[in-house]
Design an enzyme around this catalytic site. Structure first.
Site, PDB file in Angstrom:
ATOM      1  N   HIS A  18      -5.636   7.360  -2.317  1.00  0.00           N
ATOM      2  CA  HIS A  18      -6.601   6.405  -1.788  1.00  0.00           C
ATOM      3  C   HIS A  18      -7.817   6.285  -2.697  1.00  0.00           C
ATOM      4  O   HIS A  18      -8.272   7.282  -3.270  1.00  0.00           O
ATOM      5  CB  HIS A  18      -7.055   6.829  -0.388  1.00  0.00           C
ATOM      6  CG  HIS A  18      -5.985   6.692   0.645  1.00  0.00           C
ATOM      7  ND1 HIS A  18      -5.624   7.717   1.491  1.00  0.00           N
ATOM      8  CD2 HIS A  18      -5.174   5.644   0.959  1.00  0.00           C
ATOM      9  CE1 HIS A  18      -4.647   7.305   2.291  1.00  0.00           C
ATOM     10  NE2 HIS A  18      -4.350   6.063   1.977  1.00  0.00           N
ATOM     11  N   TYR A  45      -9.710   2.645   2.272  1.00  0.00           N
ATOM     12  CA  TYR A  45      -9.908   2.530   3.722  1.00  0.00           C
ATOM     13  C   TYR A  45     -10.832   1.351   4.028  1.00  0.00           C
ATOM     14  O   TYR A  45     -11.679   0.994   3.202  1.00  0.00           O
ATOM     15  CB  TYR A  45     -10.609   3.772   4.277  1.00  0.00           C
ATOM     16  CG  TYR A  45      -9.813   5.020   4.460  1.00  0.00           C
ATOM     17  CD1 TYR A  45      -8.432   5.047   4.343  1.00  0.00           C
ATOM     18  CD2 TYR A  45     -10.461   6.210   4.764  1.00  0.00           C
ATOM     19  CE1 TYR A  45      -7.734   6.226   4.538  1.00  0.00           C
ATOM     20  CE2 TYR A  45      -9.777   7.392   4.949  1.00  0.00           C
ATOM     21  CZ  TYR A  45      -8.408   7.397   4.829  1.00  0.00           C
ATOM     22  OH  TYR A  45      -7.728   8.563   5.014  1.00  0.00           O
ATOM     23  N   HIS A  74       0.836  -1.206   0.000  1.00  0.00           N
ATOM     24  CA  HIS A  74       0.000   0.000   0.000  1.00  0.00           C
ATOM     25  C   HIS A  74       0.868   1.253   0.000  1.00  0.00           C
ATOM     26  O   HIS A  74       0.659   2.177  -0.797  1.00  0.00           O
ATOM     27  CB  HIS A  74      -0.903  -0.040   1.239  1.00  0.00           C
ATOM     28  CG  HIS A  74      -1.774   1.158   1.432  1.00  0.00           C
ATOM     29  ND1 HIS A  74      -3.141   1.136   1.239  1.00  0.00           N
ATOM     30  CD2 HIS A  74      -1.489   2.436   1.826  1.00  0.00           C
ATOM     31  CE1 HIS A  74      -3.648   2.335   1.496  1.00  0.00           C
ATOM     32  NE2 HIS A  74      -2.660   3.145   1.863  1.00  0.00           N
ATOM     33  N   GLU A  75       1.866   1.290   0.881  1.00  0.00           N
ATOM     34  CA  GLU A  75       2.719   2.478   0.966  1.00  0.00           C
ATOM     35  C   GLU A  75       3.566   2.640  -0.292  1.00  0.00           C
ATOM     36  O   GLU A  75       3.769   3.765  -0.772  1.00  0.00           O
ATOM     37  CB  GLU A  75       3.591   2.423   2.224  1.00  0.00           C
ATOM     38  CG  GLU A  75       2.817   2.378   3.529  1.00  0.00           C
ATOM     39  CD  GLU A  75       1.813   3.514   3.692  1.00  0.00           C
ATOM     40  OE1 GLU A  75       1.998   4.578   3.060  1.00  0.00           O
ATOM     41  OE2 GLU A  75       0.841   3.327   4.446  1.00  0.00           O
ATOM     42  N   HIS A  86       1.597   4.266  -2.956  1.00  0.00           N
ATOM     43  CA  HIS A  86       1.633   5.730  -2.817  1.00  0.00           C
ATOM     44  C   HIS A  86       2.909   6.277  -3.450  1.00  0.00           C
ATOM     45  O   HIS A  86       2.890   7.268  -4.182  1.00  0.00           O
ATOM     46  CB  HIS A  86       1.600   6.132  -1.346  1.00  0.00           C
ATOM     47  CG  HIS A  86       0.258   6.051  -0.699  1.00  0.00           C
ATOM     48  ND1 HIS A  86      -0.902   6.464  -1.316  1.00  0.00           N
ATOM     49  CD2 HIS A  86      -0.115   5.608   0.541  1.00  0.00           C
ATOM     50  CE1 HIS A  86      -1.923   6.296  -0.501  1.00  0.00           C
ATOM     51  NE2 HIS A  86      -1.470   5.773   0.629  1.00  0.00           N
TER      52      HIS A  86
END
Length: 274
Positions: free
Chosen positions: A178, A227, A168-169, A172
């Site tokens: 998101h 999320y 996930h990071e 980014h």
């Protein structure tokens, strides 16, 4: 389902300190929750940064608010040739933690043309650190030397080392925002504003199509970049409710990248038309 790319304005500056200039100290409440392990939201939302785990400078924030539109959709802010040089900062990680991160990177590579390579002398690169401040990353290739990605130290399988968090990071870092920031978000989920911590409502902003770019892939409630249902909850109740309620337990509970995540990643980096 759209995974968003905002390509960011460059600042010609190389950090000298151990943490990036844009880093914001996390709150005592978030740090206590992270330490306790007793939280319903994704750990990524507890990083204390923009939307929980993204570090943005003022120009980037202005761009997202539509106040500055230059350079947002710009190939220069992707990693050239889909190659991301990276290093592990000394003194943080055990061999088991490094192996966990490496497995996550290999999964991104297996799904795309993107490659992560140990830095030699590349001018622009990612330094992976393990400060006790949660999980966070900067967004896109800032082209200003070192940029950082933080994974607070946990045993593999937990906290910032749960399955999917490092990926996930790094997504980014590749330039993705998101999922729930997508322009068409409200067609797929409902935001329960009364359940959000007061003052944290900005973490649920959506961005106009002239500010962000996407690749024609539909909204993905189960995306690795979404999320879970309890992000920034004030009372333990859901803050994001999918219109297909059967998906609520799968939201943010990572099984890794979805097929649609992979489509977006390949559209961004591996298609001759983008």
């Amino acid at each position: 389902m759209q995974l968003l790319l905002v390509v960011l304005a460059v600042i010609q500056l190389v950090w000298a300190g151990p943490l990036p200039k844009e880093y914001v100290a996390n709150t005592a409440e978030n740090l206590a929750l992270i330490k306790s392990g007793d939280y319903k939201q994704n750990i990524e939302s507890l990083g204390g940064q923009f939307e929980g785990d993204m570090i943005l400078d003022e120009r980037q924030k202005r761009a997202l608010l539509g106040l500055e539109k230059t350079g947002l959709i710009n190939l220069n802010y992707r990693w050239p040739d889909a190659v991301v040089p990276y290093v592990y900062a000394d003194g943080y990680f055990t061999q088991a933690q490094i192996e966990h991160i490496e497995r996550e990177l290999r999964l991104i590579e297996a799904a795309s043309c993107v490659r992560f390579v140990q830095r030699t002398d590349e001018a622009n690169y990612v330094e992976v650190i393990g400060e006790a401040s949660g999980c966070w990353s900067q967004v896109g290739n800032l082209r200003r030397g070192r940029q950082q990605l933080n994974l607070q130290l946990f045993e593999p399988g937990t906290g910032c080392f749960r399955n999917g968090t490092a990926a996930h990071e790094f997504l980014h870092t590749l330039g993705f925002y998101h999922m729930q920031s997508a322009t068409e978000r409200d067609e797929y989920v409902t935001i329960a504003w009364d359940n959000i911590i007061p003052g944290m409502e900005h973490n649920f902003n959506i961005f106009d199509a002239n500010v962000i770019t996407n690749f024609g892939v539909k909204y993905d409630v189960l995306s690795l970049m979404h999320y879970n249902a309890y992000g920034f909850t004030r009372n333990g109740f859901a803050t994001i409710v999918p219109h297909d309620i059967s998906l609520i337990d799968g939201m943010g509970n990572s099984g890794g990248m979805t097929d649609l995540d992979k489509q977006r990643l390949n559209a961004m980096y591996c298609s001759a038309t983008h």
